[in-house]
Design a protein around this motif. Sequence first.
Motif, PDB file in Angstrom:
ATOM      1  N   TYR A  25       0.663  -1.057   0.072  1.00  0.00           N
ATOM      2  CA  TYR A  25       0.068   0.145   0.392  1.00  0.00           C
ATOM      3  C   TYR A  25       0.930   1.237  -0.245  1.00  0.00           C
ATOM      4  CZ  TYR A  25       1.073  -0.074   5.243  1.00  0.00           C
ATOM      5  OH  TYR A  25       1.807  -0.410   6.349  1.00  0.00           O
ATOM      6  N   LEU A  26       2.514   1.382   0.058  1.00  0.00           N
ATOM      7  CA  LEU A  26       3.067   2.044   0.031  1.00  0.00           C
ATOM      8  C   LEU A  26       4.189   2.239  -1.155  1.00  0.00           C
ATOM      9  CD1 LEU A  26       3.760   4.707   1.497  1.00  0.00           C
ATOM     10  CD2 LEU A  26       5.271   3.713   3.374  1.00  0.00           C
ATOM     11  N   LYS A  27       4.097   3.551  -1.664  1.00  0.00           N
ATOM     12  CA  LYS A  27       4.812   3.530  -2.933  1.00  0.00           C
ATOM     13  C   LYS A  27       5.929   4.200  -1.691  1.00  0.00           C
ATOM     14  CE  LYS A  27       0.841   4.363  -5.661  1.00  0.00           C
ATOM     15  NZ  LYS A  27       0.713   5.145  -5.874  1.00  0.00           N
ATOM     16  N   TYR A 103      -7.585   5.264   3.455  1.00  0.00           N
ATOM     17  CA  TYR A 103      -6.780   5.963   2.224  1.00  0.00           C
ATOM     18  C   TYR A 103      -5.676   4.695   1.165  1.00  0.00           C
ATOM     19  CZ  TYR A 103      -7.222  10.428   5.115  1.00  0.00           C
ATOM     20  OH  TYR A 103      -8.208  11.005   5.541  1.00  0.00           O
ATOM     21  N   GLU A 104      -5.816   5.082   0.000  1.00  0.00           N
ATOM     22  CA  GLU A 104      -5.026   4.460  -1.051  1.00  0.00           C
ATOM     23  C   GLU A 104      -4.372   4.608  -1.622  1.00  0.00           C
ATOM     24  OE1 GLU A 104      -8.298   3.259  -3.560  1.00  0.00           O
ATOM     25  OE2 GLU A 104      -9.724   2.269  -1.269  1.00  0.00           O
ATOM     26  N   ASP A 105      -4.139   6.108  -2.168  1.00  0.00           N
ATOM     27  CA  ASP A 105      -2.392   5.946  -3.133  1.00  0.00           C
ATOM     28  C   ASP A 105      -2.022   7.069  -1.964  1.00  0.00           C
ATOM     29  OD1 ASP A 105      -0.942   7.198  -4.950  1.00  0.00           O
ATOM     30  OD2 ASP A 105      -2.809   8.116  -6.400  1.00  0.00           O
ATOM     31  N   ILE A 106      -1.062   6.273  -1.237  1.00  0.00           N
ATOM     32  CA  ILE A 106       0.252   6.507  -0.067  1.00  0.00           C
ATOM     33  C   ILE A 106       1.886   6.220  -1.138  1.00  0.00           C
ATOM     34  CG2 ILE A 106       0.542   6.634   1.925  1.00  0.00           C
ATOM     35  CD1 ILE A 106      -1.896   5.208   2.065  1.00  0.00           C
ATOM     36  N   SER A 107       2.531   7.283  -0.774  1.00  0.00           N
ATOM     37  CA  SER A 107       3.830   7.795  -1.175  1.00  0.00           C
ATOM     38  C   SER A 107       4.611   8.662   0.034  1.00  0.00           C
ATOM     39  CB  SER A 107       3.797   8.240  -2.902  1.00  0.00           C
ATOM     40  OG  SER A 107       3.061   7.997  -3.953  1.00  0.00           O
ATOM     41  N   GLN A 108       5.709   7.744  -0.455  1.00  0.00           N
ATOM     42  CA  GLN A 108       6.932   8.184   0.381  1.00  0.00           C
ATOM     43  C   GLN A 108       8.245   8.952  -0.574  1.00  0.00           C
ATOM     44  OE1 GLN A 108       8.145   6.016   3.651  1.00  0.00           O
ATOM     45  NE2 GLN A 108       8.858   4.410   2.995  1.00  0.00           N
TER      46      GLN A 108
END
Length: 123
Positions: A25-27, A103-108
């Motif tokens: 789920y985390l890019k 939340y679905e579109d999560i990036s770090q």
Amino acid sequence: MEFLIIAAVVLLAVGMFRYFRQKNYLKTLTEDQFREGYRKAQLIDVREPNEFDKGHILGARNIPLTQMKQRLVELRKDKPVYLYCQGGSRSGRAAQLLHKKGYEDISQLKGGFKKWTGKVKSK
């Protein structure tokens, strides 16, 4: 002694499980990838206010990890969320919380703020 070995193996297994689950789920984006999309996303600095004031990515909002649960109403679920902290661990924990809340579109940002070479604003 045997107990310590078993405990170490269990801790290692839990850590690996969390790491691989988080990848679903985390890019984690390189600086170039992050720069390409952060203007269209909700750019959130999860560091504490004193860290944010010393310098942050231009356009970022400060929602510290310690306040994230109380301030979820400030984030939209229909827009991408781009997170960063100093090195990457707090943004990972923030992503976990956001994922649990739908939340679905999560990036770090890979490497966090300390690896950022782009524009910075400070107070």
